[in-house]
Scaffold this motif. Structure first.
Motif, mmCIF file in Angstrom:
data_model
loop_
_atom_site.group_PDB
_atom_site.id
_atom_site.type_symbol
_atom_site.label_atom_id
_atom_site.label_comp_id
_atom_site.label_asym_id
_atom_site.label_seq_id
_atom_site.Cartn_x
_atom_site.Cartn_y
_atom_site.Cartn_z
ATOM 1 N N ALA A 6 0.830 -1.214 0.000
ATOM 2 C CA ALA A 6 0.000 0.000 0.000
ATOM 3 C C ALA A 6 0.861 1.259 0.000
ATOM 4 O O ALA A 6 0.592 2.210 -0.759
ATOM 5 C CB ALA A 6 -0.931 -0.004 1.217
ATOM 6 N N ILE A 7 1.905 1.284 0.816
ATOM 7 C CA ILE A 7 2.768 2.467 0.886
ATOM 8 C C ILE A 7 3.528 2.656 -0.422
ATOM 9 O O ILE A 7 3.727 3.791 -0.876
ATOM 10 C CB ILE A 7 3.744 2.363 2.081
ATOM 11 N N ASP A 8 3.914 1.558 -1.058
ATOM 12 C CA ASP A 8 4.571 1.672 -2.373
ATOM 13 C C ASP A 8 3.643 2.356 -3.384
ATOM 14 O O ASP A 8 4.094 3.150 -4.208
ATOM 15 C CB ASP A 8 4.974 0.286 -2.887
ATOM 16 N N VAL A 9 2.362 2.036 -3.324
ATOM 17 C CA VAL A 9 1.397 2.688 -4.210
ATOM 18 C C VAL A 9 1.356 4.189 -3.932
ATOM 19 O O VAL A 9 1.403 5.014 -4.854
ATOM 20 C CB VAL A 9 -0.020 2.072 -4.039
ATOM 21 N N ILE A 10 1.287 4.546 -2.666
ATOM 22 C CA ILE A 10 1.211 5.964 -2.283
ATOM 23 C C ILE A 10 2.468 6.718 -2.710
ATOM 24 O O ILE A 10 2.398 7.820 -3.259
ATOM 25 C CB ILE A 10 0.975 6.098 -0.766
ATOM 26 N N LEU A 11 3.630 6.105 -2.518
ATOM 27 C CA LEU A 11 4.889 6.765 -2.857
ATOM 28 C C LEU A 11 5.153 6.790 -4.357
ATOM 29 O O LEU A 11 5.990 7.575 -4.821
ATOM 30 C CB LEU A 11 6.055 6.081 -2.131
ATOM 31 N N SER A 12 4.438 5.955 -5.102
ATOM 32 C CA SER A 12 4.670 5.889 -6.550
ATOM 33 C C SER A 12 4.071 7.089 -7.283
ATOM 34 O O SER A 12 4.196 7.192 -8.501
ATOM 35 C CB SER A 12 4.088 4.590 -7.124
ATOM 36 N N HIS A 13 3.461 7.981 -6.540
ATOM 37 C CA HIS A 13 2.881 9.193 -7.134
ATOM 38 C C HIS A 13 3.526 10.430 -6.506
ATOM 39 O O HIS A 13 2.895 11.116 -5.684
ATOM 40 C CB HIS A 13 1.363 9.224 -6.910
ATOM 41 N N PRO A 14 4.764 10.733 -6.872
ATOM 42 C CA PRO A 14 5.449 11.878 -6.265
ATOM 43 C C PRO A 14 4.769 13.206 -6.577
ATOM 44 O O PRO A 14 4.992 14.198 -5.863
ATOM 45 C CB PRO A 14 6.859 11.817 -6.857
ATOM 46 N N ASP A 15 3.941 13.224 -7.617
ATOM 47 C CA ASP A 15 3.216 14.457 -7.956
ATOM 48 C C ASP A 15 2.150 14.779 -6.905
ATOM 49 O O ASP A 15 1.728 15.937 -6.790
ATOM 50 C CB ASP A 15 2.561 14.316 -9.328
ATOM 51 N N GLU A 16 1.723 13.766 -6.142
ATOM 52 C CA GLU A 16 0.779 14.009 -5.043
ATOM 53 C C GLU A 16 1.584 14.437 -3.817
ATOM 54 O O GLU A 16 1.980 13.631 -2.986
ATOM 55 C CB GLU A 16 -0.012 12.734 -4.741
ATOM 56 N N GLU A 17 1.834 15.733 -3.712
ATOM 57 C CA GLU A 17 2.747 16.221 -2.679
ATOM 58 C C GLU A 17 2.140 16.202 -1.280
ATOM 59 O O GLU A 17 2.857 16.121 -0.286
ATOM 60 C CB GLU A 17 3.210 17.642 -3.028
ATOM 61 N N THR A 18 0.813 16.279 -1.213
ATOM 62 C CA THR A 18 0.142 16.278 0.086
ATOM 63 C C THR A 18 -1.036 15.325 0.023
ATOM 64 O O THR A 18 -1.943 15.503 -0.799
ATOM 65 C CB THR A 18 -0.351 17.687 0.455
ATOM 66 N N VAL A 19 -1.027 14.303 0.856
ATOM 67 C CA VAL A 19 -2.097 13.304 0.824
ATOM 68 C C VAL A 19 -2.658 13.076 2.224
ATOM 69 O O VAL A 19 -1.997 13.335 3.239
ATOM 70 C CB VAL A 19 -1.610 11.954 0.237
ATOM 71 N N LEU A 20 -3.888 12.589 2.249
ATOM 72 C CA LEU A 20 -4.570 12.239 3.489
ATOM 73 C C LEU A 20 -4.777 10.733 3.495
ATOM 74 O O LEU A 20 -5.287 10.172 2.525
ATOM 75 C CB LEU A 20 -5.917 12.963 3.558
#
Length: 211
Positions: free
Chosen positions: A135-149
């Motif tokens: 799950a964290i790999d998925v979240i980190l695979s989008h560096p363009d999403e600079e701020t996430v909840l």
């Protein structure tokens, strides 16, 4: 230097939380009235933050916790790797004396380093890490999403915060949490490190105490 800011929250209160019933990943409960009030208080405090994406677990109490943000049009994604630990045979039960003893022995075993020990019919902390890393790999695979909840669950948060900060799972209980608490994390893509900037913050819930 490329970084990602993660607002990591635990879901709001459910009736199961209030009654001391074990939920885990097998009980898909709704937020109760207090939980919905907590969710609204968090929304009112953080609706100004420019979240580019929301990540939730596969359990509806996390969706309900961030529903007001989703209604703003912020895209969201469900990642079952963020689900609560499976407590196995304990799920749906109010811990009685036997269950309390079982739970206490389990927590003591984990604290002593036996984090490969699963709950009876459920998961071990080490098994939870395996799915969390996906799950964290998925979240980190989008560096363009600079701020996430990210909305998830108490025990799973404790496990997550250990390995994200390169600490042994045996100290997981040092990461305190309460319903709708906030941990603010910063990830450095160059250093590949997570830093905890805010821990177990519930200041946004003070308005509920004053109501």
């Amino acid at each position: 230097m490329q970084q990602k800011t993660i607002y990591l929250i635990r879901h709001g209160e459910t009736d199961y939380n209030r009654r001391g019933v074990v939920q885990g990943s097998g009980v898909d409960s709704d937020l109760n009235e207090m939980g919905r009030a907590q969710a609204m208080a968090f929304f009112q405090a953080y609706q100004h933050v420019p979240f580019q994406k929301i990540y939730i677990s596969g359990l509806k109490r996390t969706y309900q916790t961030v529903e007001s943000f989703i209604e703003l049009g912020i895209p969201y994604e469900k990642l079952t790797g963020l689900n609560e630990i499976s407590w196995g045979i304990m799920e749906g039960k109010v811990p009685g004396n036997i269950d309390n003893e079982y739970y206490r022995n389990l927590i003591e075993a984990w604290a002593s380093g036996n984090t490969a020990l699963p709950t009876d019919g459920g998961e071990s902390p080490e098994e939870v890490v395996i799915r969390q890393k996906v799950a964290i790999d998925v979240i980190l695979s989008h560096p363009d999403e600079e701020t996430v909840l990210v909305a998830m669950h108490g025990r799973a948060m404790r496990i997550l915060l250990c390995w994200l900060t390169n600490q042994p799972l045996s100290i997981m209980d040092q990461f305190e949490h309460s319903n709708l608490c906030l941990y603010k994390l910063r990830y450095d893509y160059n250093e590949k490190t997570f830093t905890i900037e805010v821990a177990n913050d519930t200041s946004h819930l003070l308005t509920l105490a004053l109501a």
